[in-house]
Write a protein that holds these residues in place. Structure first.
Motif, PDB file in Angstrom:
ATOM      1  N   UNK A  69      -1.105  10.134   8.067  1.00 11.90           N
ATOM      2  CA  UNK A  69      -2.180   8.752   7.929  1.00 11.90           C
ATOM      3  C   UNK A  69      -2.035   8.095   6.580  1.00 11.90           C
ATOM      4  N   UNK A  70      -2.156   8.968   5.704  1.00  7.17           N
ATOM      5  CA  UNK A  70      -1.989   8.415   4.310  1.00  7.17           C
ATOM      6  C   UNK A  70      -0.523   8.006   3.890  1.00  7.17           C
ATOM      7  N   UNK A  71       0.502   8.381   4.340  1.00  2.57           N
ATOM      8  CA  UNK A  71       1.713   7.825   4.496  1.00  2.57           C
ATOM      9  C   UNK A  71       1.781   6.429   4.889  1.00  2.57           C
ATOM     10  N   UNK A  72       1.220   6.345   6.219  1.00  2.32           N
ATOM     11  CA  UNK A  72       1.342   5.126   7.016  1.00  2.32           C
ATOM     12  C   UNK A  72       0.542   4.215   6.439  1.00  2.32           C
ATOM     13  N   UNK A  73      -0.664   4.354   5.536  1.00  2.00           N
ATOM     14  CA  UNK A  73      -1.354   3.628   4.812  1.00  2.00           C
ATOM     15  C   UNK A  73      -0.622   3.209   3.528  1.00  2.00           C
ATOM     16  N   UNK A  74       0.025   4.030   3.017  1.00  2.00           N
ATOM     17  CA  UNK A  74       1.043   3.722   1.840  1.00  2.00           C
ATOM     18  C   UNK A  74       2.179   2.939   2.274  1.00  2.00           C
ATOM     19  N   UNK A  75       2.578   2.829   3.318  1.00  2.00           N
ATOM     20  CA  UNK A  75       3.565   2.040   3.756  1.00  2.00           C
ATOM     21  C   UNK A  75       2.879   0.527   3.959  1.00  2.00           C
ATOM     22  N   UNK A  76       1.767   0.335   4.284  1.00  6.33           N
ATOM     23  CA  UNK A  76       1.117  -0.866   4.470  1.00  6.33           C
ATOM     24  C   UNK A  76       0.655  -1.440   3.253  1.00  6.33           C
TER      25      UNK A  76
END
Lengths: 187, 139
Positions: A69-76
């Motif tokens: 989830x943190x990686x997805x947030x980082x990609x955003x």
């Protein structure tokens, strides 16, 4: 027999190393990965403490789902690096030091691990252990306590997770279907 | 990441085992460590691995978010429903002893039902949260 303290010591040392590495790093991606590793070490620690079910949860949620989830947030987000300020910020430092001092002060009051005279063991735990298996017929006492003796609490927990999911879907979910949007625009 | 051969093969080997382990933790939870919460979380992490490798569209074709919403709500309903059944059978809310002739059999049935409800809700909600995060990136 004497291997447990060694493993504990190694895991705790690595936890401290991870914590300081996270402090020193500035790249968010590396930080996220190290957070995942931190959770994996915590899972190992729980395993040493004979709590495999907590270790399952920590390994799956802490180092699996929340890292993703943190990686997805980082990609955003656009920024990949934390901004470092050279100046020492006194107020946050004071809060952190006070909290740390209070926590360390609290350590000397914690009962020893596995202490049968600890206040937490005096109340109902005795009854669960002595008559839990006759009453529920379930060999795993943790399941018996969670699902049967404390069934109402667990119902509350499930509803909390359900509500959290609904909240996230409302905040982040996809916008309404086309028909609904047109309906909203007509009045 | 569909083109990465190593990732794809390893994921194909791992995902069935993760899901099998989740089912084991779910239905063997009264004998060995684990239970509904752990099973739901392990199941969803296995499925998130699938999504990371094969893409969100493939995953949503297998488990659409509409179905997940129904499963999540059904989980809470199964849990509370077990409690209501024991209420109607003449004992207190969530007192599973009322569910069968002998109290221990009733407890066993009740615990399995309740853990099933927990597993359904937790697994589905975890996947729904991931869908909500991942779908933000596509707008």
């Amino acid at each position: 027999m004497a291997i447990d303290p060694v493993i504990n010591f190694m895991l705790l040392v690595f936890l401290v190393v991870m914590a300081f590495t996270i402090l020193r790093l500035s790249g968010m991606l590396a930080m996220t990965i190290i957070f995942g590793l931190y959770s994996l070490l915590m899972a190992g620690l729980f395993m040493v403490m004979d709590a495999p079910d907590v270790a399952f949860t920590e390994a799956a949620v802490g180092s699996g789902v929340s890292t993703v989830l943190m990686l997805v947030t980082l990609s955003l987000t656009k920024t990949r690096h934390e901004r470092h300020t050279r100046k020492i910020q006194w107020r946050p430092l004071l809060v952190v030091l006070l909290t740390g001092a209070a926590l360390i002060y609290g350590i000397h009051d914690i009962a020893n691990m596995g202490d049968t005279d600890a206040p937490a063991q005096q109340h109902v735990a005795d009854r669960y252990i002595s008559s839990g298996q006759q009453e529920t017929g379930v060999p795993n006492l943790v399941t018996a306590v969670l699902a049967s003796y404390r069934g109402f609490d667990t119902l509350g927990e499930v509803v909390v997770i359900f509500t959290a999911g609904i909240g996230i879907m409302l905040l982040l979910g996809r916008p309404c279907k086309k028909g609904r949007v047109e309906d909203d625009q007509t009045p | 990441m569909k083109d990465n051969l190593i990732l794809r093969i390893i994921a194909k080997l791992l995902i069935p085992m993760i899901i099998l382990f989740a089912l084991y933790v779910q239905f063997h939870g009264d004998y060995s460590p684990g239970g509904g919460f752990q099973a739901g979380v392990i199941f969803s992490s296995g499925f998130i691995l699938y999504m990371l490798i094969f893409g969100l569209d493939t995953a949503e074709a297998i488990v659409p978010s509409g179905v997940l919403r129904v499963i999540a709500s059904l989980g809470v309903l199964v849990y509370a429903g077990t409690g209501m059944v024991s209420l109607f059978m003449g004992k207190e809310f969530l007192n599973y002893s009322a569910l069968a002739e002998s109290p221990t059999t009733g407890q066993h049935i009740g615990i399995i039902m309740v853990e099933l409800g927990v597993g359904m809700t937790v697994g589905a909600i975890m996947l729904l949260i991931f869908y909500a995060f991942a779908n933000r990136g596509r707008e």
